[in-house]
Every structure is written in C-alpha cells, then in structure tokens.
Design a protein around this motif. Structure first.
Motif, short mmCIF file in Angstrom:
data_model
loop_
_atom_site.label_atom_id
_atom_site.label_comp_id
_atom_site.label_asym_id
_atom_site.label_seq_id
_atom_site.Cartn_x
_atom_site.Cartn_y
_atom_site.Cartn_z
N GLU A 67 1.27 -1.25 0.10
CA GLU A 67 -0.04 -0.08 0.09
C GLU A 67 0.65 1.23 -0.35
N CYS A 96 -9.86 -1.90 -5.94
CA CYS A 96 -9.04 -1.41 -5.49
C CYS A 96 -7.80 -0.28 -6.25
N TYR A 98 -5.19 0.72 -5.13
CA TYR A 98 -3.92 0.02 -4.71
C TYR A 98 -3.03 -1.19 -5.45
N ILE A 128 -8.39 -4.24 7.23
CA ILE A 128 -8.87 -2.67 6.99
C ILE A 128 -9.57 -2.92 5.47
N CYS A 129 -9.75 -4.23 5.27
CA CYS A 129 -10.92 -4.01 4.02
C CYS A 129 -10.89 -6.05 3.28
N THR A 131 -10.73 -6.58 0.61
CA THR A 131 -9.51 -5.93 -0.43
C THR A 131 -9.19 -7.39 -0.45
N VAL A 132 -8.00 -6.99 0.90
CA VAL A 132 -6.81 -7.30 0.20
C VAL A 132 -6.71 -9.04 1.22
N TRP A 135 -6.55 -9.32 -3.63
CA TRP A 135 -5.10 -9.10 -3.78
C TRP A 135 -4.04 -10.31 -2.94
N LEU A 274 -8.78 7.92 2.54
CA LEU A 274 -7.25 8.40 1.89
C LEU A 274 -7.20 9.61 1.26
N ILE A 328 -11.37 1.97 10.35
CA ILE A 328 -11.70 1.58 8.83
C ILE A 328 -12.97 -0.08 9.59
N SER A 358 -11.86 3.95 -4.59
CA SER A 358 -11.29 3.01 -4.67
C SER A 358 -11.61 2.29 -3.20
N CYS A 359 -11.56 2.63 -2.28
CA CYS A 359 -12.22 2.45 -0.94
C CYS A 359 -13.32 2.31 -0.62
N MET A 388 -7.86 7.38 -4.88
CA MET A 388 -6.15 8.26 -4.88
C MET A 388 -5.18 7.19 -5.38
S1 SF4 Z 1 -9.92 -1.02 -0.39
FE1 SF4 Z 1 -9.20 0.63 0.98
S2 SF4 Z 1 -8.58 -0.07 2.69
FE2 SF4 Z 1 -8.17 -1.99 1.25
S3 SF4 Z 1 -6.26 -1.62 0.28
FE3 SF4 Z 1 -7.66 -0.75 -1.80
S4 SF4 Z 1 -7.47 1.72 -0.33
FE4 SF4 Z 1 -6.73 -0.19 1.67
#
Ligand code: SF4
Ligand code: SF4
Lengths: 416, 372
Positions: A67, A96, A98, A128-129, A131-132, A135, A274, A328, A358-359, A388
């Motif tokens: 990130e 997202c 990132y 945080i989410c 998504t990670v 990913w 962000l 978050i 994205s978030c 972002m």
């Molecule tokens: S979805 Fe939000 S919290 Fe998750 S990696 Fe992307 S920016 Fe970060």
C-alpha cells in the motif's frame, strides 16, 4: 490563484518542515535494505498497512508494504499506466487502485522504484478491508509463496468475546508460522521490545498530530500524509521512535514560534479517507488559497488510535485490541463518535470527505456520516469524488468548484 | 406442470407470498443477504428466512446513502427497504462477507426501519482450527442473539429437526440439478431458477414437500429434445435475470450446472445429523464450495470450478458478475486462466440492475456459442 505567490521566500522557507529531509533518507535506506534483502540473507514479507508487523521485526524479517508502494505510484503519477495494465490482465476498473497498480507492477517491475523486492511470504490482515484478502491471494499465487491471513472480525456493535479470543489465538499461530518460515525459534523477548517500540512510536505520532490543536496549526493533513510513511513501514523500530521524537520537537518549536503552515489560517478543516496522492500539492495550495487549513484527518490517526490500547502487562492482548479496533474496522456509528471527538478536539469548522472509488469500506457510509455531522454537530461537510491513485476518476474543475462553494458556506457561517 | 406453478408464482412476487404467509401463520419473517446466513437457526426459532434480492427498478432513495459505485444488489436492496417494500420483515441477518455488505449492514441498521438486526461476523478464512472454532462460536452466539431478539428459546430438538429439514431441502435441490444435468430438456433453466429462488423464501416445511413432489413429477416426465444445444455452465454471484436463460437457448446454448450464490452454493453440502448441531452447521460452511469473499485455500475455487465443469460436461462457461462486485472481480482472471488451461472457453457478462441491451447481448451470446 494560489496563495503561494503572495508570500515572501523567507516565510515560505520557514514553513518548510526540516525533518522531511531526514525522512527521505530513512525511507531510501529502508527500500535499499528491502531490495537487497536476498543478498544479505534476509527474508522479505509483504504485509498490509494495518497488519501486525511487530512479530516480523522481532524475527528480522523485512516488512514491505504494497500500500505504501501504491501511494508512491500515485504520487509519482504512474497510476493510470499500471491500472490500465491490470485491466488488460482482466481486473475490473472498479477494484481498489492500490491492488490494481500493485498486481500489474509485480509483472513488469515498474513504478517509481522499479518494483518491490520479491516476497518470501505474505501477511494479510483484513482489519482495513476484504480487498486485501483477494489481492494477497492473487499475489500468493503469482509468487507461489505462503500466505498468512490475520483475521480481525469487523466491529459493528461489539468486539465479541469470541472475536477477542480468536484474534489472540492468531498471534500464537502467527508466531508458529514465522518459526516455520525463518527456521528458528520465535524470539519472545525481542517481540516484546518491538511491541513497546511500536507503541512508543504510535504515541509520538499522536503527539505530533495533536500539535495541530494549536492555532495556527504548525502542519496540515498533507504533511501528516507524507510523514505517515514511517509509522506504516517502520513502527516497532528504534529508527521510527528517533525520527518521530525529532519531528515532535520540530512541531513543538513551530508552535512556540507561531509558525503556521497555512499563513492566514481561517477555516480549520478535517479530512476523511485516503489522500488523493497525485493531487496533493494542488489540493494543498487550493485549500491554502482559501485560507483553509486541513488540521486533522481520519486516515493518519487510524494508526495513532492504535496507541490507546497499550497494556504493558499484556502486550499480545493489547496488540490484538489495537489491530481489531482500527478506525476502518468499526461501524459508522462508532466512526461518528470518533469524528465528533476530533471535531471538538481540533476545533473543526468543516469536514471534507473524499469519496474514494477505490476504497469501498472507507467510503460507503460517508453520506450518512456527512448528514449526521451537519445535523447533529452543525458542522458543514463536503463530499468530493475521486480515487487515491487512478487519476481518471478525478475532475479538477469539478473539485475546484466544490471546494470554492464549500469555503463560501464556511465564510457565511462565520459571519452569521 | 402443476408442481411448478407455486414456485413460479413465489419467484415472481416473493413479497406477496411472504406477507400472506405472515398474516396466516403469524410467524416472524427474517431477511438475509447471502448463503452464509444460518437459516437452520432461524427455522428452529420458529421464523421464516427470506432472502433479499434487490430491485430492478430505478434506484433513487438509496442514492442518499450509497455511492453509485456500490453493487446493484446492495443499492437495490436498500432501495426496497427505504421504499417500504420490506415492511413485512421482522429483522435482517447480515452475514459478514464483502466490504459492501459490511457497510450496508450499518446503513441498514440505522435507516431501514426494520426492528431487529443481527450481524453474523463470520471469519474470513475457513481453513484453520481457530477459525473453525470461531465460526462455531459465532453461530452459537447468533443462536443466543436470535433467542433474545425474538424472545424465544431455541431448543436442541428444534435445531436437530431444522437441520434434518434443510438436508431434505438441499438434497432435493441437488437431485433436481443432477436430473437436469443428465437431461437438460427435463425442466427449463428459468423454471429451475424459480425453484431455487423460491426455496430461499418459502415456508421451509411446505417447500420440502413441494420439492419432493416436483422431483417425483419430473421422474415421470418425458424431457424435451435439446440435443442441438450446447451445454453451458454459469459461474459468478447472484443471478436475478432469469430471462437470460431463454436468451441463451435462443442463442443455441443450454445451462446444465452453475456455481452461483443463487444456485449450487446455496444448497451444496449436507449437515452431519449426529453430534452438536451448531458445530455441524459450522462444518458445512467450512467444507462447502467457498464464496469468493471467504478463503478456503489459494486454489480451491479454481479447482472446484474445473471439477464442476467437467462433471457437468459443459462446453463453455459464462461468468455472470454484478458490476462493482469486488470479490468476484478479483477472482475472475485466475478462474479464467484455470479454464483456459483446461481448454474450456469462457465469456464474461457484467450486469447492473438491468441486463445489457437485448440485441447486444444476443449477439455476444450467439458469437460465443457458435465458437464452441
Ligand atoms: S480497499 Fe481501501 S483499505 Fe483496502 S487496500 Fe484498498 S484503499 Fe486500502
Ligand atoms: S459479494 Fe459482490 S454482489 Fe455480493 S454484496 Fe458483495 S459486492 Fe455485492
């Protein structure tokens, strides 16, 4: 149209934060270390920004943060190219940025630093989410390396007993995982030392953010975004503690001398979500030109908030609470309470919310928060649409108009 | 076929069905969002689980709460609640899955005006011992929270009975799917969709009997000739566009199996009927095909897809995704390349509230099918 033109060079010089230079040196050294890890027989782990990094540091593993790398890609305005590349790989544009930038970057070693060092394993914490998780699954398959998932159940109305136990147990599992990856016993003493250093840095970071309670504010959220890099990447190290000690000194000095980051600070604003990495300077100048200072934000304080859970007698328990209760990972009613406290503490005149395509976990719920902040606290709140890293989702003209109209509202409110 | 009529009726208008069921029986109706809602507990509590599907109408009210980049399931469901169409619900269950549902839960709790609300904060991984213990703990907690919310006691016997009932239901749905996999002309895909959809809505005891009757009736039915059609597989999230099935047939294809939330992922896997029922319910979640918002392993979803496609002898796969659905979108490149390696052609359809314009959709489907 920017206020910068009207200020004498010496005043501008005085406003510059001196520690930035030191921070850049530290970050450069850190990335060189990370990129040469293999030559030095060190392991590299990729880890999410809110992930429990202390056990890694205790085991001499170099933590690398995709990130943070994503933020660098955004700031270097290299986001569109990488995002488009990921779309060619089949990833939808709505994901997202990132993640998209990182997934594409790994295949071409692109970006501002020629890609991240190859990971030996991955650590994904979903505080945080969600998504990670996806990913990191993608990257674990791509690099063919193990993935440790540190699962922190979301806190809607409570952090249940079951969840507390579960998070705690995962620390034990994490230690075992690290023993397997590193081929040696987990070093409990070093871990405790690391955890203490981590909390020390988190507390220092809070002190630094708190210097903006003073009028005029010695720094803005834009500076906090920049200086956040170390609390993300190097918390748990002596380097971070030393650096933030220095930065705190500098900020206190500025307060004592009355140095303002925004020369004619009139409106004190709170930023949510962000940063918009590729427009930091433009945004900062635009707000300054309206005599508006973003004195606080919900993003960089997500880390300092972790400091509240410190308990020297039960460091694992403290870390479990710190990581699970991150800003978050809590419901919008809890977020509202936190916003309310910040609005009072920093004497906020207006809230600026970045609705960040994205978030999703950070952005959904913002409309409800916006309404409550306006209705219950009587504080004007603005939503701007952007992303972002992916500049394609940003319209400068539109954002500019919105900010102008918002400042006008603030002005009128002040007069009445 | 007479046995299909009620399913068609319920699927067409689930709200009216639920409202009259409530009026007749006085039993609470409990809304839910996904296949991870422990419906067995709801039934054991004497209530009726009701799956919420969203809307296909214009979204206006939800705009005040959710950005346009939320999936149509979240936006559409909120729209229905804010429009007062879900007034018959006594409560809603939000199993923890994706980031969107996570936030929708908060927004719903604060705005939907539905009296009761349960968050079932499931683990995100299903493959470690601590996660499985936590999962079982969460389900026990849900049982307690449901008892408090509804003011009832959920006895062990009721729970065991509910588990057996769901095994009957899921077993019959599975049988239906298998019969159709063998002989796709036996029942229209659209009708099968209606059966699955109403299974998520109807009074479950009544449903179990009706499913059995349907299976029996189909055993005596002569299948329609569909030999000229190519066998296809649907994979993805929720399908709320049954018209796609007839479009597919007109394009020369026929679906024979799926991996959808509104399909096999709802009914796959039975619950062990011995031992602690709560633990058994949790175990089923841990072993059945995972939704992309959950982690069973790095390769389980691809492996499962390939296996299911092979078993179904499908010639091609159509991915059906809702726009803005992160978990599915992240898995897509991986699943597609798994299929590529296995030599199975695939195409992707991304839908919002509405399907893409019919002409365009037809051309795409025809092109895909003609290449098989
Ligand atoms: S979805 Fe939000 S919290 Fe998750 S990696 Fe992307 S920016 Fe970060
Ligand atoms: S999993 Fe996808 S379709 Fe389901 S609620 Fe989440 S984003 Fe929407």
């Amino acid at each position: 149209m920017t206020a910068v033109n009207t200020i004498t060079p010496s005043a501008a010089d005085e406003r510059k934060i001196q520690s930035v230079k030191r921070m850049k040196e530290i970050m450069t050294a850190y990335y060189i270390d990370a990129k040469t890890a293999a030559e030095n027989n060190k392991k590299v782990a990729w880890i999410t920004s809110g992930g429990p990094v202390e056990p890694l540091i205790a085991m001499d593993v170099i933590p690398v943060y995709p990130e943070n790398h994503g933020a660098m890609i955004g700031a270097a305005k290299m986001g569109i190219d990488l995002c488009e590349r990921s779309e060619q790989m089949g990833y939808a544009r709505d994901l997202c940025s990132y993640a998209r930038a990182d997934i594409a970057c790994a295949t071409v070693d692109g970006g501002p630093i020629g890609g991240l060092p190859r990971p030996d394993f991955l650590v994904c914490c979903n505080n945080i989410c969600g998504t990670v998780l996806k990913w990191y699954e993608v990257q674990a398959r791509y690099f063919n390396v193990p993935l440790f998932i540190f699962d922190t159940p979301f806190i809607h109305t409570e952090f249940s007993i079951e969840a507390q136990k579960y998070v705690r147990r995962q620390f034990e599992e994490f230690f075992v995982f690290l023993e397997e990856q590193c081929g040696r016993r987990f070093d409990g003493d070093r871990f405790e030392e690391t955890a203490r250093l981590s909390y020390e840095a988190l507390h220092l970071w809070q002190d630094i953010l708190d210097t903006t309670t003073k009028r005029p504010s010695p720094m803005t959220a834009f500076d906090a975004f920049t200086h956040l890099a170390l609390i993300v990447t190097l918390r748990g190290t002596r380097t971070a503690v030393d650096y933030y000690t220095q930065l705190r000194e500098e900020m206190l000095g500025r307060v004592a001398r009355g140095v303002a980051m925004v020369p004619r600070e009139e409106h004190r604003l709170l930023w949510d979500n962000l940063p918009i990495w590729y427009r930091m300077r433009w945004l900062s100048e635009t707000f300054a030109s309206h005599n508006a200072s973003l004195v606080a934000d919900t993003y960089t304080s997500a880390w300092s908030g972790m400091g509240d859970h410190f308990d020297d007698k039960d460091l694992v328990g403290a870390l479990a609470s710190s990581y699970a209760n991150i800003y978050i990972n809590i419901s919008i009613d809890r977020m509202f309470e936190s916003l309310k406290k910040k609005i009072q503490k920093y004497e906020i005149d207006g809230l600026v919310m970045h609705s960040n395509r994205s978030c999703k976990p950070y952005s959904f719920g913002q409309y409800d928060l916006q309404r409550r902040v306006m209705d219950e606290l009587g504080v004007p709140a603005l939503v701007i649409e952007a992303d972002m890293v992916d500049e394609r989702a940003f319209s400068e003209a539109q954002v500019d108009t919105r900010i102008e109209a918002f400042v006008e509202t603030l002005r009128q409110k002040r007069v009445s | 076929m007479r046995e299909l009529e009620e399913f068609r009726r319920v699927a067409r208008d689930p709200y009216t069905y639920a409202e009259s069921l409530k009026k007749e029986t006085g039993r609470p109706i409990i809304g839910s969002f996904c296949s991870y809602a422990p419906e067995e507990i709801v039934v054991a509590a004497g209530a009726v689980p009701f799956r919420i599907f969203g809307t296909r109408e214009n979204i206006t009210r939800a705009d005040a709460h959710l950005q346009a980049y939320a999936c149509s399931l979240a936006r559409g469901s909120l729209e229905e609640a804010l429009a007062g169409k879900l007034k018959f619900l006594d409560g809603t269950i939000f199993p923890h899955t994706c980031d969107t549902i996570q936030r929708l839960s908060d927004i719903w709790r604060l705005n939907a005006g539905i009296p009761l609300h349960w968050d079932v904060v499931l683990p995100v991984k299903l493959n470690t011992e601590s996660a499985r213990d936590y999962l079982a703990g969460v389900i026990s907690k849900f049982r307690r929270d449901m008892e408090t919310g509804l003011g009832v006691e959920i006895g062990e016997d009721a729970l065991i009975e509910a588990v057996a009932l769901f095994n009957r239901i899921r077993g019959n749905l599975n049988t239906l799917y298998e019969m159709r996999r063998k002989s796709p002309g036996l029942i229209d895909a659209g009708d099968l969709h209606a059966v699955v959809k109403s299974s998520m809505v109807m009074d479950r005891r009544d449903l179990a009997a009706k499913l059995e009757a349907l299976v029996e009736a189909l055993r005596r039915t002569e299948p329609r000739d569909v030999d000229g059609l190519h066998r296809l597989f649907l994979a993805g999230g929720v399908c709320s566009h049954p018209e796609i099935y007839s479009l597919l047939e007109e394009s020369g294809g026929v679906t024979v199996w799926d991996d959808l939330c509104t399909g096999t992922r709802y009914f796959e896997g039975l619950i062990a009927e011995s031992g602690d029922p709560v633990a058994a319910i949790a175990d089923r979640y841990a072993i059945r095909a995972a939704c992309p918002a959950k982690h069973a392993s790095l390769v389980s979803r691809g492996d499962h897809l390939i296996r299911a496609v092979r078993e179904s002898r499908a010639r091609g796969v159509i991915f059906l995704f809702l726009k803005f659905c992160d978990p599915h979108a992240f898995d897509y490149p991986y699943l597609k390349s798994s299929l590529d390696e296995a030599g199975v052609p695939s195409m992707v359809l991304e839908v919002e509230e509405q399907l893409p314009p019919e002409g365009q959709l037809r051309t795409r489907l025809e092109t895909f099918v003609s290449l098989l």
